[in-house]
Design a protein around this motif. Sequence first.
Motif, PDB file in Angstrom:
ATOM      1  N   GLN A 134      -6.422  20.205 -52.281  1.00  0.00           N
ATOM      2  CA  GLN A 134      -6.027  20.739 -50.664  1.00  0.00           C
ATOM      3  C   GLN A 134      -4.995  21.839 -50.702  1.00  0.00           C
ATOM      4  O   GLN A 134      -5.404  22.451 -49.765  1.00  0.00           O
ATOM      5  CB  GLN A 134      -5.426  19.308 -50.128  1.00  0.00           C
ATOM      6  N   ARG A 135      -4.345  21.923 -51.555  1.00  0.00           N
ATOM      7  CA  ARG A 135      -3.508  23.053 -51.431  1.00  0.00           C
ATOM      8  C   ARG A 135      -3.953  24.482 -51.610  1.00  0.00           C
ATOM      9  O   ARG A 135      -3.904  25.301 -50.905  1.00  0.00           O
ATOM     10  CB  ARG A 135      -2.207  22.957 -52.415  1.00  0.00           C
ATOM     11  N   PHE A 136      -4.977  24.322 -52.340  1.00  0.00           N
ATOM     12  CA  PHE A 136      -5.990  25.489 -52.796  1.00  0.00           C
ATOM     13  C   PHE A 136      -6.628  25.834 -51.606  1.00  0.00           C
ATOM     14  O   PHE A 136      -6.813  26.880 -51.157  1.00  0.00           O
ATOM     15  CB  PHE A 136      -6.698  25.366 -54.161  1.00  0.00           C
ATOM     16  N   ALA A 137      -7.089  24.913 -51.066  1.00  0.00           N
ATOM     17  CA  ALA A 137      -8.050  25.336 -49.829  1.00  0.00           C
ATOM     18  C   ALA A 137      -7.160  25.666 -48.580  1.00  0.00           C
ATOM     19  O   ALA A 137      -7.382  26.849 -48.119  1.00  0.00           O
ATOM     20  CB  ALA A 137      -8.575  23.790 -49.266  1.00  0.00           C
ATOM     21  N   PHE A 138      -5.886  25.190 -48.593  1.00  0.00           N
ATOM     22  CA  PHE A 138      -5.041  25.675 -47.510  1.00  0.00           C
ATOM     23  C   PHE A 138      -4.602  27.100 -47.555  1.00  0.00           C
ATOM     24  O   PHE A 138      -5.023  27.825 -46.668  1.00  0.00           O
ATOM     25  CB  PHE A 138      -3.698  24.912 -47.270  1.00  0.00           C
ATOM     26  N   LEU A 139      -4.417  27.353 -48.765  1.00  0.00           N
ATOM     27  CA  LEU A 139      -4.024  28.443 -49.285  1.00  0.00           C
ATOM     28  C   LEU A 139      -4.886  29.809 -49.191  1.00  0.00           C
ATOM     29  O   LEU A 139      -4.921  30.882 -48.558  1.00  0.00           O
ATOM     30  CB  LEU A 139      -3.488  28.685 -50.718  1.00  0.00           C
ATOM     31  N   SER A 140      -6.248  29.273 -49.280  1.00  0.00           N
ATOM     32  CA  SER A 140      -7.351  30.278 -49.551  1.00  0.00           C
ATOM     33  C   SER A 140      -7.787  30.500 -47.933  1.00  0.00           C
ATOM     34  O   SER A 140      -8.367  31.673 -47.655  1.00  0.00           O
ATOM     35  CB  SER A 140      -8.599  29.726 -50.067  1.00  0.00           C
ATOM     36  N   LEU A 141      -7.344  29.409 -47.117  1.00  0.00           N
ATOM     37  CA  LEU A 141      -7.740  29.698 -45.909  1.00  0.00           C
ATOM     38  C   LEU A 141      -6.723  30.745 -45.051  1.00  0.00           C
ATOM     39  O   LEU A 141      -7.133  31.562 -44.217  1.00  0.00           O
ATOM     40  CB  LEU A 141      -7.659  28.435 -44.846  1.00  0.00           C
ATOM     41  N   VAL A 142      -5.549  30.568 -45.461  1.00  0.00           N
ATOM     42  CA  VAL A 142      -4.363  31.503 -45.122  1.00  0.00           C
ATOM     43  C   VAL A 142      -4.804  33.099 -45.437  1.00  0.00           C
ATOM     44  O   VAL A 142      -4.950  34.003 -44.703  1.00  0.00           O
ATOM     45  CB  VAL A 142      -3.142  31.122 -45.664  1.00  0.00           C
ATOM     46  N   PHE A 143      -5.390  33.012 -46.762  1.00  0.00           N
ATOM     47  CA  PHE A 143      -5.717  34.409 -47.095  1.00  0.00           C
ATOM     48  C   PHE A 143      -7.000  34.846 -46.385  1.00  0.00           C
ATOM     49  O   PHE A 143      -7.018  36.084 -46.112  1.00  0.00           O
ATOM     50  CB  PHE A 143      -6.381  34.348 -48.820  1.00  0.00           C
ATOM     51  N   VAL A 144      -7.846  33.879 -46.161  1.00  0.00           N
ATOM     52  CA  VAL A 144      -9.132  34.549 -45.184  1.00  0.00           C
ATOM     53  C   VAL A 144      -8.525  34.920 -43.710  1.00  0.00           C
ATOM     54  O   VAL A 144      -9.019  35.875 -43.616  1.00  0.00           O
ATOM     55  CB  VAL A 144     -10.004  33.070 -45.041  1.00  0.00           C
ATOM     56  N   ALA A 145      -7.775  34.275 -43.321  1.00  0.00           N
ATOM     57  CA  ALA A 145      -7.072  34.825 -41.979  1.00  0.00           C
ATOM     58  C   ALA A 145      -6.498  36.220 -42.206  1.00  0.00           C
ATOM     59  O   ALA A 145      -6.613  36.979 -41.512  1.00  0.00           O
ATOM     60  CB  ALA A 145      -6.067  33.829 -41.575  1.00  0.00           C
ATOM     61  N   PHE A 146      -5.530  36.393 -43.350  1.00  0.00           N
ATOM     62  CA  PHE A 146      -5.204  37.671 -43.528  1.00  0.00           C
ATOM     63  C   PHE A 146      -6.150  38.610 -43.763  1.00  0.00           C
ATOM     64  O   PHE A 146      -6.155  39.737 -43.269  1.00  0.00           O
ATOM     65  CB  PHE A 146      -4.232  37.886 -44.537  1.00  0.00           C
ATOM     66  N   GLY A 147      -7.217  38.261 -44.550  1.00  0.00           N
ATOM     67  CA  GLY A 147      -8.524  39.076 -44.820  1.00  0.00           C
ATOM     68  C   GLY A 147      -9.020  39.735 -43.422  1.00  0.00           C
ATOM     69  O   GLY A 147      -9.365  40.572 -43.314  1.00  0.00           O
ATOM     70  N   ILE A 148      -9.197  38.603 -42.701  1.00  0.00           N
ATOM     71  CA  ILE A 148      -9.892  38.798 -41.256  1.00  0.00           C
ATOM     72  C   ILE A 148      -9.105  40.003 -40.592  1.00  0.00           C
ATOM     73  O   ILE A 148      -9.536  40.943 -40.060  1.00  0.00           O
ATOM     74  CB  ILE A 148     -10.264  37.738 -40.394  1.00  0.00           C
ATOM     75  N   MET A 149      -7.749  39.862 -40.644  1.00  0.00           N
ATOM     76  CA  MET A 149      -6.816  40.764 -40.035  1.00  0.00           C
ATOM     77  C   MET A 149      -7.041  41.984 -40.458  1.00  0.00           C
ATOM     78  O   MET A 149      -7.164  43.118 -39.680  1.00  0.00           O
ATOM     79  CB  MET A 149      -5.422  40.290 -40.063  1.00  0.00           C
ATOM     80  N   MET A 150      -7.177  42.269 -41.717  1.00  0.00           N
ATOM     81  CA  MET A 150      -7.251  43.532 -42.394  1.00  0.00           C
ATOM     82  C   MET A 150      -8.902  44.193 -41.792  1.00  0.00           C
ATOM     83  O   MET A 150      -9.078  45.212 -41.732  1.00  0.00           O
ATOM     84  CB  MET A 150      -7.340  43.570 -43.962  1.00  0.00           C
ATOM     85  N   VAL A 151      -9.751  43.339 -42.037  1.00  0.00           N
ATOM     86  CA  VAL A 151     -11.256  43.781 -41.606  1.00  0.00           C
ATOM     87  C   VAL A 151     -11.060  44.060 -39.968  1.00  0.00           C
ATOM     88  O   VAL A 151     -11.676  44.950 -39.837  1.00  0.00           O
ATOM     89  CB  VAL A 151     -12.069  42.656 -41.649  1.00  0.00           C
ATOM     90  N   GLY A 152     -10.658  43.379 -39.277  1.00  0.00           N
ATOM     91  CA  GLY A 152     -10.453  43.584 -38.042  1.00  0.00           C
ATOM     92  C   GLY A 152      -9.736  45.017 -37.779  1.00  0.00           C
ATOM     93  O   GLY A 152     -10.205  45.754 -36.678  1.00  0.00           O
ATOM     94  N   LYS A 153      -8.888  45.288 -38.348  1.00  0.00           N
ATOM     95  CA  LYS A 153      -8.238  46.608 -38.233  1.00  0.00           C
ATOM     96  C   LYS A 153      -9.349  47.843 -38.472  1.00  0.00           C
ATOM     97  O   LYS A 153      -9.027  48.998 -38.091  1.00  0.00           O
ATOM     98  CB  LYS A 153      -6.843  46.645 -39.305  1.00  0.00           C
ATOM     99  N   ALA A 154     -10.193  47.591 -39.530  1.00  0.00           N
ATOM    100  CA  ALA A 154     -11.123  48.532 -39.815  1.00  0.00           C
ATOM    101  C   ALA A 154     -12.081  48.932 -38.738  1.00  0.00           C
ATOM    102  O   ALA A 154     -12.602  50.041 -38.974  1.00  0.00           O
ATOM    103  CB  ALA A 154     -11.936  48.075 -41.119  1.00  0.00           C
ATOM    104  N   ASP A 155     -12.234  48.211 -37.841  1.00  0.00           N
ATOM    105  CA  ASP A 155     -13.023  48.248 -36.435  1.00  0.00           C
ATOM    106  C   ASP A 155     -14.526  48.735 -36.804  1.00  0.00           C
ATOM    107  O   ASP A 155     -14.999  49.903 -36.609  1.00  0.00           O
ATOM    108  CB  ASP A 155     -12.402  49.839 -36.026  1.00  0.00           C
ATOM    109  N   ILE A 156     -15.078  47.781 -37.405  1.00  0.00           N
ATOM    110  CA  ILE A 156     -16.509  47.880 -37.928  1.00  0.00           C
ATOM    111  C   ILE A 156     -17.320  47.447 -36.878  1.00  0.00           C
ATOM    112  O   ILE A 156     -17.155  46.717 -35.790  1.00  0.00           O
ATOM    113  CB  ILE A 156     -16.636  47.325 -39.351  1.00  0.00           C
ATOM    114  N   VAL A 157     -18.812  47.553 -36.685  1.00  0.00           N
ATOM    115  CA  VAL A 157     -19.754  47.465 -35.836  1.00  0.00           C
ATOM    116  C   VAL A 157     -19.562  45.916 -35.617  1.00  0.00           C
ATOM    117  O   VAL A 157     -19.898  45.487 -34.477  1.00  0.00           O
ATOM    118  CB  VAL A 157     -20.914  48.248 -36.310  1.00  0.00           C
ATOM    119  N   VAL A 158     -19.762  45.120 -36.885  1.00  0.00           N
ATOM    120  CA  VAL A 158     -20.107  43.782 -36.641  1.00  0.00           C
ATOM    121  C   VAL A 158     -19.183  43.035 -35.578  1.00  0.00           C
ATOM    122  O   VAL A 158     -19.328  42.389 -35.029  1.00  0.00           O
ATOM    123  CB  VAL A 158     -20.327  43.225 -37.900  1.00  0.00           C
TER     124      VAL A 158
END
Lengths: 318, 173
Positions: free
Chosen positions: A22-46
């Motif tokens: 569970q802790r691993f799942a939580f942690l990975s979700l937080v990482f996903v959220a941060f990852g999305i933030m980084m990707v969002g910054k890149a201004d890609i077409v998708v």
Amino acid sequence: MLAKDRGKSMSRLTKPLAPLAQRFAFLSLVFVAFGIMMVGKADIVVIERARGIVNDMVGPLVDLAGAPSRIVARTIDGVDTWNALVAENARLRAENEQMRQKDYAFETLRQENALLRRLLNFTPEAVVSFVSARVIADQGGSFVRNLLINAGSRQGVTRGQVVVSERGLVGRIVEVGAWTSRVLLTTDLNSRIPVVVESSRWRAVLAGDNSDEPRLLYLSDNARVAVGDRIVTSGHGGGFPPGMPVGIIASVTQGGAVRVRPHEEFQRLEFVRVVSFALDAARVIPGSEANEPLVESVEQPRAEPAPALAPAPGLSRR
Amino acid sequence: MKHGFFHRLDVYGRRATPALTFLLLLLVGLLPVPIAGLPAIAPLFTLIAVYYWSIYRPEYMPPWLVLALGLIEDLSSGSALGLSATTLLLVHLGVAAQRRFFISRPFVAAWWGFILVGALAAIGRWLLLGALTGNYVALHLAAFQYALTLALCPCIAWLLAQAQRHLLKPVDE
């Protein structure tokens, strides 16, 4: 019921591992959220597409939900107008008189300007066409300043187009869906607009910071500005046509921080115009009075030397 | 015991109450308000929804759903992608860990908790936005927004409690 039982037996089997997983799942979700933030910054077409699609889905819902408040606002407005009708009429007459005088002066200046441009063989300004749209959502908050309008790619709106109201500049199109698009207001944190002080022609950059009054950046230390000075777009960088009214200087501090109050109160906006100013004459709207002189100057061969001081054909006709 | 199609549809619909209330509050936040100065401090309605459901019905507001709803908020509000998603997810994880404390006490305790959580969320958002864009917005705007959210929290929570009582109760047992 069955699922519950299955869940119980599963949990018995994996009991020692469960908290870890569970802790691993939580942690990975937080990482996903941060990852999305980084990707969002890149201004890609998708992501741009996704924004367009979500806007198209949310737009009609907000529009529908906003109908009662619009009706109430209009009714109040109507009652107010009814009460003040006589005073309003007198005021409008006076204003009309003033306008007529201004119109006369304006016409004289316009003709003089056209003549001078012809003399200088001046490169024509952009030619405009526009789409009118209604504001359907108003995203305020200290984190973002934008509007959702009910015109999108189907109406010919494209990213980067300029949005104006009858009072002046509103912002720029940043997201486009099929039927909706998002306008980044001049007050948004991400808005940067090259401007000049109208009277003294000092250049600066108008930078939003999510407050109601954006700042003037990169203004020369030698520049003398005062409260009340008008700020217009400079046209540098090509993102905005030059000379568009933006606002007036609201405050100048000792430290040199200058703030500008936009002409438009964005939260009261109901309708806007999305302007496309193409730098070619091919996009002239036929029959548009305002465009006529520009078209004429386009037709003139550029290499031709400027004629001597003689009445231009366009002038004698008017 | 097997249930009919419509019964199952009803159950799923009711279980979606937390997510639907989130989306409803998101829509309310998007409505244009013709009052000068108000959009500058529009309250964070969705933060209240995530906070409430994370305490009272976390099973219907799992972390992945919080992430997804946060992304919908980011996309529909035009803000930096992932900004709401990250802050809401962190709020959810933090609150869900402490929910036992709140659940055995009256709502006032949860409201006191929201004073802290809301402040942390507002500051977190402010810092993240600053780090993402390189520009920090005036802190007093974030503070006003936080104060308004705090003041509206009991009203919104009351509405959510009504939704919980009338829509979720029947599927709880």
